[in-house]
Write a protein that holds these residues in place. Structure first.
Motif, PDB file in Angstrom:
ATOM      1  N   HIS A   1       0.821  -1.208   0.000  1.00 21.98           N
ATOM      2  CA  HIS A   1       0.000   0.000   0.000  1.00 21.98           C
ATOM      3  C   HIS A   1       0.858   1.263   0.000  1.00 21.98           C
ATOM      4  N   ASP A   2       2.072   1.195   0.543  1.00 16.02           N
ATOM      5  CA  ASP A   2       2.978   2.343   0.469  1.00 16.02           C
ATOM      6  C   ASP A   2       3.472   2.538  -0.959  1.00 16.02           C
TER       7      ASP A   2
ATOM      8  N   ALA B   1       1.827   1.611  -3.594  1.00 13.97           N
ATOM      9  CA  ALA B   1       0.665   2.086  -4.348  1.00 13.97           C
ATOM     10  C   ALA B   1       0.462   3.589  -4.141  1.00 13.97           C
TER      11      ALA B   1
ATOM     12  N   GLU C   1      -0.822  -2.702  -7.237  1.00 14.57           N
ATOM     13  CA  GLU C   1      -0.196  -2.760  -5.912  1.00 14.57           C
ATOM     14  C   GLU C   1      -1.218  -2.669  -4.784  1.00 14.57           C
ATOM     15  N   ASP C   2      -2.381  -2.085  -5.052  1.00 16.15           N
ATOM     16  CA  ASP C   2      -3.397  -1.868  -4.023  1.00 16.15           C
ATOM     17  C   ASP C   2      -4.220  -3.142  -3.838  1.00 16.15           C
ATOM     18  N   LYS C   3      -3.652  -4.108  -3.139  1.00 13.46           N
ATOM     19  CA  LYS C   3      -4.308  -5.400  -2.953  1.00 13.46           C
ATOM     20  C   LYS C   3      -5.393  -5.350  -1.884  1.00 13.46           C
ATOM     21  N   GLN C   4      -5.282  -4.448  -0.938  1.00 14.55           N
ATOM     22  CA  GLN C   4      -6.261  -4.346   0.147  1.00 14.55           C
ATOM     23  C   GLN C   4      -7.350  -3.320  -0.154  1.00 14.55           C
ATOM     24  N   ASN C   5      -7.341  -2.769  -1.351  1.00 13.60           N
ATOM     25  CA  ASN C   5      -8.336  -1.784  -1.801  1.00 13.60           C
ATOM     26  C   ASN C   5      -8.431  -0.578  -0.863  1.00 13.60           C
ATOM     27  N   MET C   6      -7.290  -0.129  -0.380  1.00  9.70           N
ATOM     28  CA  MET C   6      -7.266   1.047   0.484  1.00  9.70           C
ATOM     29  C   MET C   6      -7.330   2.338  -0.320  1.00  9.70           C
ATOM     30  N   LEU C   7      -6.848   2.298  -1.555  1.00  9.10           N
ATOM     31  CA  LEU C   7      -6.774   3.513  -2.377  1.00  9.10           C
ATOM     32  C   LEU C   7      -7.721   3.453  -3.579  1.00  9.10           C
TER      33      LEU C   7
END
Length: 188
Positions: free
Chosen positions: A118-119, A121, A150-156
């Protein structure tokens, strides 16, 4: 503090603890050996970067910038992985005011390496924003695609979708602010 000074201090504390144990001062020996742990921890996790992270979690970017400014010589004070996060946090704190400098810091952060997806991303999303502000649509698309992967956790996801919508509205032609507007001729 220079990273080699931290290791030297830890070594001296361990030697001192050994001496105290040999003199049968077990209480002081345990205390000094516990104190030897701190320079080792701060070798791998710089204290100013930890404090800047803490300020960023509180959404206090000026204070985070102030803690980062206390790192005067990053090459001598930080290990390689810390250099990545040093540039990453500098890029975030400079992002609102100085986008060009922020992009440079994000590129350096990606070169040094960031531990978390996430960093990475977030860094690529900031690079896409810099490319969009410079009018480089294809480069912005490339950075957005990489940020999305890169955003696998869908935070962005929300930010990425918003930037994709802005990219769709972005015109690439020279002096074409509105493609539906007719071109001005010589006489009218």
């Amino acid at each position: 503090m220079h990273k080699n000074i931290k290791i030297t201090l830890a070594t001296l504390l361990v030697v001192g603890a050994g001496y105290l144990f040999s003199e049968r001062e077990y209480g002081w020996g345990v205390l000094v050996s516990l104190l030897a742990v701190f320079p080792v921890i701060f070798y791998f996790r710089n204290e100013y970067i930890l404090l800047a992270f803490w300020q960023m979690r509180k959404q206090n970017l000026p204070a985070a910038r102030e803690w980062l400014s206390k790192i005067t010589n990053p090459d001598k004070q930080l290990v390689k992985k810390q250099m990545g996060y040093y540039h990453f946090m500098n890029g975030i704190t400079l992002g609102q005011d100085h986008l060009r400098e922020s992009v440079n810091h994000m590129k350096k952060a990606l070169d040094y390496g960031l531990s978390f997806a996430h960093d990475r991303a977030m860094a690529k999303l900031n690079l896409a924003a810099g490319a969009m502000s410079g009018g480089r649509k294809n480069e912005a698309k490339k950075w957005l695609a990489e940020a999305k992967s890169e955003d696998k956790q869908n935070m962005l996801t929300e930010h990425i979708n918003m930037m994709e919508e802005q990219l769709k509205r972005m015109n690439v032609g020279r002096n074409m602010h509105n493609p539906n507007m007719r071109r001005k001729g010589k006489f009218f």
